[in-house]
Design a protein around this motif. Structure first.
Motif, mmCIF file in Angstrom:
data_model
loop_
_atom_site.group_PDB
_atom_site.id
_atom_site.type_symbol
_atom_site.label_atom_id
_atom_site.label_comp_id
_atom_site.label_asym_id
_atom_site.label_seq_id
_atom_site.Cartn_x
_atom_site.Cartn_y
_atom_site.Cartn_z
ATOM 1 N N GLY A 8 162.253 -50.482 26.472
ATOM 2 C CA GLY A 8 163.464 -49.701 26.218
ATOM 3 C C GLY A 8 164.638 -50.204 27.041
ATOM 4 N N LEU A 9 165.840 -50.011 26.504
ATOM 5 C CA LEU A 9 167.078 -50.480 27.159
ATOM 6 C C LEU A 9 168.134 -49.387 27.082
ATOM 7 N N GLU A 10 168.782 -49.131 28.215
ATOM 8 C CA GLU A 10 169.952 -48.248 28.257
ATOM 9 C C GLU A 10 171.070 -48.987 28.983
ATOM 10 N N LEU A 11 172.297 -48.749 28.532
ATOM 11 C CA LEU A 11 173.468 -49.414 29.114
ATOM 12 C C LEU A 11 174.081 -48.466 30.135
ATOM 13 N N LEU A 12 173.958 -48.815 31.424
ATOM 14 C CA LEU A 12 174.399 -47.899 32.477
ATOM 15 C C LEU A 12 175.873 -48.042 32.816
ATOM 16 N N ARG A 13 176.396 -49.273 32.728
ATOM 17 C CA ARG A 13 177.754 -49.520 33.233
ATOM 18 C C ARG A 13 178.350 -50.734 32.549
ATOM 19 N N ILE A 14 179.642 -50.644 32.223
ATOM 20 C CA ILE A 14 180.377 -51.805 31.693
ATOM 21 C C ILE A 14 181.525 -52.079 32.651
ATOM 22 N N GLY A 15 181.581 -53.317 33.176
ATOM 23 C CA GLY A 15 182.666 -53.702 34.074
ATOM 24 C C GLY A 15 183.639 -54.642 33.377
ATOM 25 N N ARG A 16 184.338 -55.469 34.173
ATOM 26 C CA ARG A 16 185.281 -56.440 33.590
ATOM 27 C C ARG A 16 184.516 -57.630 32.995
ATOM 28 N N SER A 17 183.687 -58.245 33.844
ATOM 29 C CA SER A 17 182.882 -59.366 33.352
ATOM 30 C C SER A 17 181.390 -59.049 33.405
ATOM 31 N N SER A 18 181.030 -57.955 34.052
ATOM 32 C CA SER A 18 179.609 -57.635 34.244
ATOM 33 C C SER A 18 179.236 -56.336 33.538
ATOM 34 N N PHE A 19 177.950 -56.143 33.354
ATOM 35 C CA PHE A 19 177.428 -54.860 32.869
ATOM 36 C C PHE A 19 176.024 -54.675 33.436
#
Ligand code: BCA
Length: 141
Positions: free
Chosen positions: A79-90
């Protein structure tokens, strides 16, 4: 939180002579899950991103807990969850479960890079838009 899942089977090639998963194999399994997520969860082309578009997604930070063993032949769900989106990173949270049993839990930060210079660059606009849409959307079981 939106979740992307894929069922998988623990294979002979994942296991050590004791018949349990050798820990780096989880990272290979999770990397495959990230590829599937980009292709099927975000609707982009992972191979084209890395190939003709020369966008790399290297990992800069990873922290993993191994809670229970997996054996050859086990049916598990990644399973995968997206915790954070930054400028160049996630940052992603990735897990491996067998039914209700949590076996492995990982938190991993990836950075968008230019594969010619190997320097960080802003997330490509289509990847950013698709990640925002994923974060606000329903589960992708
Ligand atoms: C990725 C890098 C070029 C970034 O360089 P930096 O000097 O850190 O760049 P910056 O300071 O601008 O930071 C860029 C971003 O990364 C974030 N960052 C950088 N380091 C960290 C750590 N350690 N933790 C969390 N976040 C981090 C930072 O906060 C910035 O985030 P944003 O605000 O969202 O932009 C450099 O860290 C690097 O080359 N690291 C080595 C990466 C590597 O070799 N990883 C392992 C193998 S690669 C691999 O397996 C792979 C798989 C799939 C692929 O498509 C490509 C490669």
């Amino acid at each position: 939180m939106a979740r992307f899942e894929r069922p998988t089977t623990i294979r002979f090639s994942h296991c050590d002579p004791a018949g349990i998963v050798f820990f780096p194999q989880y990272f290979v399994l999770f990397n495959g899950l990230v590829e599937d997520w980009v292709n099927e969860g975000l609707g982009l082309d992972y191979a084209a991103l890395l190939g003709p578009r020369r966008v790399g997604l290297p990992t800069v930070q990873i922290e993993t807990e191994f809670r229970a063993i997996s054996r050859h032949g086990d049916a598990v769900t990644l399973g995968l969850e997206l915790l954070r989106i930054g400028r160049s990173s996630f940052t992603l949270q990735l897990d491996c479960r067998a039914g209700a049993q949590l076996r492995v839990l990982t938190r991993q930060t990836l950075v968008s890079t230019d594969l010619d210079t190997h320097r960080a660059q802003a997330l490509p606009s289509d990847l950013l838009a698709a990640m925002n849409q994923f974060q606000n959307g329903a589960d992708h079981a």
